[in-house]
Design a protein around this motif. Sequence first.
Motif, PDB file in Angstrom:
ATOM      1  N   LYS A  17       0.743  -1.291   0.056  1.00 50.68           N
ATOM      2  CA  LYS A  17      -0.066   0.079   0.044  1.00 50.68           C
ATOM      3  C   LYS A  17       0.888   1.329   0.049  1.00 50.68           C
ATOM      4  N   LEU A  25      -4.818   4.200  -4.791  1.00 50.77           N
ATOM      5  CA  LEU A  25      -5.498   3.316  -4.025  1.00 50.77           C
ATOM      6  C   LEU A  25      -6.983   3.398  -4.134  1.00 50.77           C
ATOM      7  N   GLU A  26      -7.504   4.569  -4.470  1.00 46.25           N
ATOM      8  CA  GLU A  26      -8.953   4.672  -4.517  1.00 46.25           C
ATOM      9  C   GLU A  26      -9.219   4.353  -6.048  1.00 46.25           C
ATOM     10  N   ASN A  29      -9.170   0.519  -5.496  1.00 43.32           N
ATOM     11  CA  ASN A  29     -10.432  -0.079  -4.963  1.00 43.32           C
ATOM     12  C   ASN A  29     -11.771  -0.062  -5.916  1.00 43.32           C
ATOM     13  N   SER A  30     -11.898   1.129  -6.704  1.00 40.81           N
ATOM     14  CA  SER A  30     -12.966   1.391  -7.859  1.00 40.81           C
ATOM     15  C   SER A  30     -12.964   0.207  -8.729  1.00 40.81           C
ATOM     16  N   PHE A  32     -11.489  -2.803  -8.115  1.00 42.06           N
ATOM     17  CA  PHE A  32     -11.718  -4.021  -7.683  1.00 42.06           C
ATOM     18  C   PHE A  32     -13.406  -4.187  -7.458  1.00 42.06           C
ATOM     19  N   LEU A  33     -14.046  -3.149  -7.020  1.00 43.52           N
ATOM     20  CA  LEU A  33     -15.424  -3.214  -6.652  1.00 43.52           C
ATOM     21  C   LEU A  33     -16.288  -3.139  -8.148  1.00 43.52           C
ATOM     22  N   SER A  36     -15.456  -7.013  -8.875  1.00 40.80           N
ATOM     23  CA  SER A  36     -15.881  -7.969  -8.025  1.00 40.80           C
ATOM     24  C   SER A  36     -17.615  -8.157  -7.956  1.00 40.80           C
ATOM     25  N   THR A  79      -8.546 -11.452  -4.254  1.00 45.03           N
ATOM     26  CA  THR A  79      -9.069 -10.113  -3.313  1.00 45.03           C
ATOM     27  C   THR A  79      -8.348  -8.810  -3.668  1.00 45.03           C
ATOM     28  N   PHE A  80      -9.036  -8.035  -2.700  1.00 51.15           N
ATOM     29  CA  PHE A  80      -8.411  -6.542  -2.745  1.00 51.15           C
ATOM     30  C   PHE A  80      -7.002  -6.391  -2.500  1.00 51.15           C
ATOM     31  N   GLU A  81      -6.517  -7.399  -1.372  1.00 50.30           N
ATOM     32  CA  GLU A  81      -5.309  -7.457  -0.889  1.00 50.30           C
ATOM     33  C   GLU A  81      -4.454  -8.221  -2.105  1.00 50.30           C
ATOM     34  N   VAL A  84      -3.879  -5.235  -4.885  1.00 52.69           N
ATOM     35  CA  VAL A  84      -2.370  -4.310  -4.508  1.00 52.69           C
ATOM     36  C   VAL A  84      -1.190  -4.882  -4.278  1.00 52.69           C
TER      37      VAL A  84
END
Length: 420
Positions: A17, A25-26, A29-30, A32-33, A36, A79-81, A84
């Motif tokens: 991170k 990171l944002e 995350n977008s 990934f969402l 997913s 996963t998100f992890e 990243v």
Amino acid sequence: MGNSQSSAPNHRFDNAKRAFTEKELEDLNSLFLSLSTQSDENSQYISPSVFKVHFEIQGVLGDRLFDLVTQNRKDEKLTFEDLVISKGTYEKGTKDEIEEFIYQLLDVSGDGTVGRSDLGAVLTAMLDNIFSKKCSQCGPTSHLNIIDIFINAANFTMGSQSSAESSMSYEDFRKWCALLPCVRKFLGSLLPPSESGSDVPRLVHQENVNSNVILLRNEFAWLIGGALPQEELQEWKLLYHNAVHGSSLNTFLGNVTIGKGPTVLIIKDKNGHIYGGYASQPWERHGEFYGDMKSFIFQLYPKASIFRPTGANGNIQWCAVNFSSESIPNGIGFGGRVNHFGLFISANFDQGHTFPCTTFGSPSLSASNVVYPEVIECWGVQIKKAHDEPHHDCVKGTVLERFKEDRHVLNMVGLASSSD
């Protein structure tokens, strides 16, 4: 490598991170969402199928990339992890970390070794991915001989107790990528939002030129283009072909000096070998070597390799016409020294030679040192847009001064040879 709940991945996640800005990171995350949501009603993970469609990597290469990103858990849940950590390594890591990731990517069989069969599977997936976007008629079978010439450039120095097939060591892999920068560029651009590894120049020739006599095919253009900047991968135009324009240096120069830009020279000799060079400077009459460190020579068949300048000397490009001195042989060439070039074609275009040379760290490009060309063609590289720096014909200073500047740049990045 354990599962997503273990402490080691969490520790890696915390470290990864830190390589990203808050905005990056944002954005991750977008992403990934978005993916997913297409994979799981609870938006907890990304499925293999959604991952491969989004990143446009199918087949065994897509499967292997998904396994690496999910740390080989085999649970088909990214996963998100995971996202990243993998992008932190693949995009933000050191050169060694990135190349180690790519080296593991080649092991599509997952047995811990990289053999010929692995390379064949990866190259098939790569070529299908690149050329399915470029032309509808390019199928897997059309790439078979191209795959062979790529594999012929590789070394497999590691023995294996579990298999009779020798495998590619990490050092073998790095040397292979140095010879085939197109492979390294493609495999290094799978996760980032970039298509730089897939770019193939558009090849243009006049209607009166039979395409069957042309040596440069799309796969060769992609191979050569892997060593060139993005702005030189737009369009290449056939300027000269000996079957169309005749075999002589004067005719050659009359056709290729129109654009005053970079060119790609390709030769097929009577041994069946195909090779040539990229000339960053125009072909113009000189009584000595000239050129800069952007030029390189290459082999296309029966194996593919690109040889960049080592910095050992400034004997890059040669173009002599209508000289009467034996110490200035009339013809065109690259590297080496006078009468012992890395590649040379005489002014009559009926013979030439190729010797190992320190200029490019290259071997003889054909089966014999003396060569007899059957086909000679030259392509003009169209630059997408004007550069801020002066054009080639506006460069100031002597060849020696420009070479010293190029040598200084190589020293800065640790590529220049210590030899003179």
